[in-house]
Design a protein around this motif. Structure first.
Motif, PDB file in Angstrom:
ATOM      1  N   ALA A  35      84.557 -98.094  79.662  1.00 49.34           N
ATOM      2  CA  ALA A  35      85.331 -97.817  80.592  1.00 49.34           C
ATOM      3  C   ALA A  35      86.068 -99.465  81.006  1.00 49.34           C
ATOM      4  O   ALA A  35      85.355-100.509  81.231  1.00 49.34           O
ATOM      5  CB  ALA A  35      84.417 -97.036  82.023  1.00 49.34           C
ATOM      6  N   VAL A  36      87.111 -98.954  81.317  1.00 51.12           N
ATOM      7  CA  VAL A  36      87.706-100.477  81.978  1.00 51.12           C
ATOM      8  C   VAL A  36      88.829 -99.888  82.878  1.00 51.12           C
ATOM      9  O   VAL A  36      89.826 -99.261  83.486  1.00 51.12           O
ATOM     10  CB  VAL A  36      88.865-101.222  80.279  1.00 51.12           C
ATOM     11  N   LEU A  37      88.688-101.195  84.195  1.00 55.44           N
ATOM     12  CA  LEU A  37      89.403-101.113  84.706  1.00 55.44           C
ATOM     13  C   LEU A  37      90.677-101.799  84.755  1.00 55.44           C
ATOM     14  O   LEU A  37      90.644-103.763  84.260  1.00 55.44           O
ATOM     15  CB  LEU A  37      88.620-101.280  86.682  1.00 55.44           C
ATOM     16  N   ILE A  51      91.434 -96.688  85.305  1.00 53.96           N
ATOM     17  CA  ILE A  51      90.517 -96.711  84.705  1.00 53.96           C
ATOM     18  C   ILE A  51      90.340 -95.809  83.423  1.00 53.96           C
ATOM     19  O   ILE A  51      91.291 -94.652  83.483  1.00 53.96           O
ATOM     20  CB  ILE A  51      88.886 -96.281  85.375  1.00 53.96           C
ATOM     21  N   GLY A  52      90.804 -96.545  82.247  1.00 55.76           N
ATOM     22  CA  GLY A  52      90.738 -95.742  80.732  1.00 55.76           C
ATOM     23  C   GLY A  52      88.922 -95.625  80.544  1.00 55.76           C
ATOM     24  O   GLY A  52      88.329 -96.475  80.335  1.00 55.76           O
ATOM     25  N   LYS A  53      88.573 -95.027  79.946  1.00 55.55           N
ATOM     26  CA  LYS A  53      87.073 -94.548  79.141  1.00 55.55           C
ATOM     27  C   LYS A  53      87.840 -94.482  77.459  1.00 55.55           C
ATOM     28  O   LYS A  53      88.729 -93.336  77.595  1.00 55.55           O
ATOM     29  CB  LYS A  53      86.727 -93.642  79.474  1.00 55.55           C
ATOM     30  N   GLU A  59      91.575 -98.553  73.258  1.00 53.41           N
ATOM     31  CA  GLU A  59      92.105 -97.665  73.409  1.00 53.41           C
ATOM     32  C   GLU A  59      91.954 -97.350  75.056  1.00 53.41           C
ATOM     33  O   GLU A  59      92.884 -96.536  76.035  1.00 53.41           O
ATOM     34  CB  GLU A  59      91.832 -96.709  72.623  1.00 53.41           C
ATOM     35  N   ALA A  60      91.038 -97.736  75.979  1.00 50.27           N
ATOM     36  CA  ALA A  60      91.005 -97.492  77.121  1.00 50.27           C
ATOM     37  C   ALA A  60      91.968 -98.515  77.929  1.00 50.27           C
ATOM     38  O   ALA A  60      91.720 -97.869  79.427  1.00 50.27           O
ATOM     39  CB  ALA A  60      89.122 -98.009  77.364  1.00 50.27           C
TER      40      ALA A  60
END
Length: 180
Positions: A35-37, A51-53, A59-60
Motif C-alpha cells: 500500500a503506497v501513499l 493510496i494505491g494497493k 503498480e501501487a
C-alpha cells in the motif's frame, strides 16, 4: 492540441510518502502486497493524495497517482504562506498549520512537508498532534485543514462586508457604466 489530462500530467510532481508492506500467511508461505501513499501537486496551488494497493510497488504507485489526481484540492495562499492558523482533524490525527514570516521555510514532518511543498506553500510551521501519527491519517487531516482555510476576501463575502479592494473595484465599475 493535447488533451487536458496530458497537459496536467506533465505539470504535476509526485512524491511517494509511505510504503506499507502487508503480508498474508497462506499454506505455502507468505503473500506480500503493498500500500503506497502518494502526494501529487503542481507546486503552485493544487495538491492531492491517494493510496494505491497492489502486489507490486510500481503498480501501487500508479494507482495512488490516479487517485491523488482525482482528489486534488486548492491551497489558499497569502503570499508564500497560508492566510491563518488552522487545525485539521481526521480520525485520531490532528494537524496544526500556522502562517509565518517570509524566509522561515516549511517546518514540517514527512507527510505534511510533502503536501505543503507540492501545494506551493513556502513558509509555514506545522505540528502533528492527536493520538496517532499514522501517515495516511495525517495526510487526510492536512488536506482537511487546507479545505477549511479561507482567504480574507472569502470571509468578507460570507459576512456580507466589503473590503477596501472590492469597494474601489465597485467604484471604478460604477464610473465606467455611468459614462456610457
Amino acid at each position: 492540441m493535447p488533451r487536458r489530462n496530458e497537459t496536467e500530467t506533465a505539470e504535476l510532481q509526485e512524491r511517494i510518502v509511505a510504503i506499507n508492506r502487508v503480508s498474508k500467511v497462506v499454506k505455502g508461505g507468505k503473500r506480500f502486497r503493498f500500500a503506497v501513499l502518494v502526494v501529487v501537486g503542481d507546486g503552485a496551488s493544487q495538491v492531492g493524495t491517494g493510496i494505491g494497493k497492489a502486489k507490486e510497488i510500481a503498480e501501487a504507485v500508479r494507482k495512488g497517482m490516479e487517485k491523488a489526481k482525482k482528489n486534488m484540492v486548492s491551497v489558499k495562499h497569502n503570499g508564500n504562506t497560508i492566510p491563518h492558523p488552522v487545525v485539521g482533524e481526521y480520525g485520531a490525527a490532528r494537524v496544526l498549520l500556522k502562517p509565518c514570516p517570509e524566509g522561515t521555510g516549511v517546518i514540517a514532518g514527512g507527510v505534511v512537508r510533502a503536501i505543503m511543498e507540492l501545494g506551493g506553500v513556502k513558509d509555514v510551521v506545522t505540528k502533528v498532534t492527536g493520538r496517532t501519527s499514522n501517515a495516511i491519517n495525517v495526510a487526510h487531516a492536512t488536506l482537511e485543514a487546507i479545505r477549511i482555510t479561507r482567504t480574507e476576501d472569502e470571509i468578507m463575502k460570507l459576512r456580507g462586508l466589503v473590503t477596501a479592494e472590492n469597494e474601489s473595484a465597485e467604484e471604478t465599475e460604477g464610473d465606467s457604466h455611468g459614462e456610457n
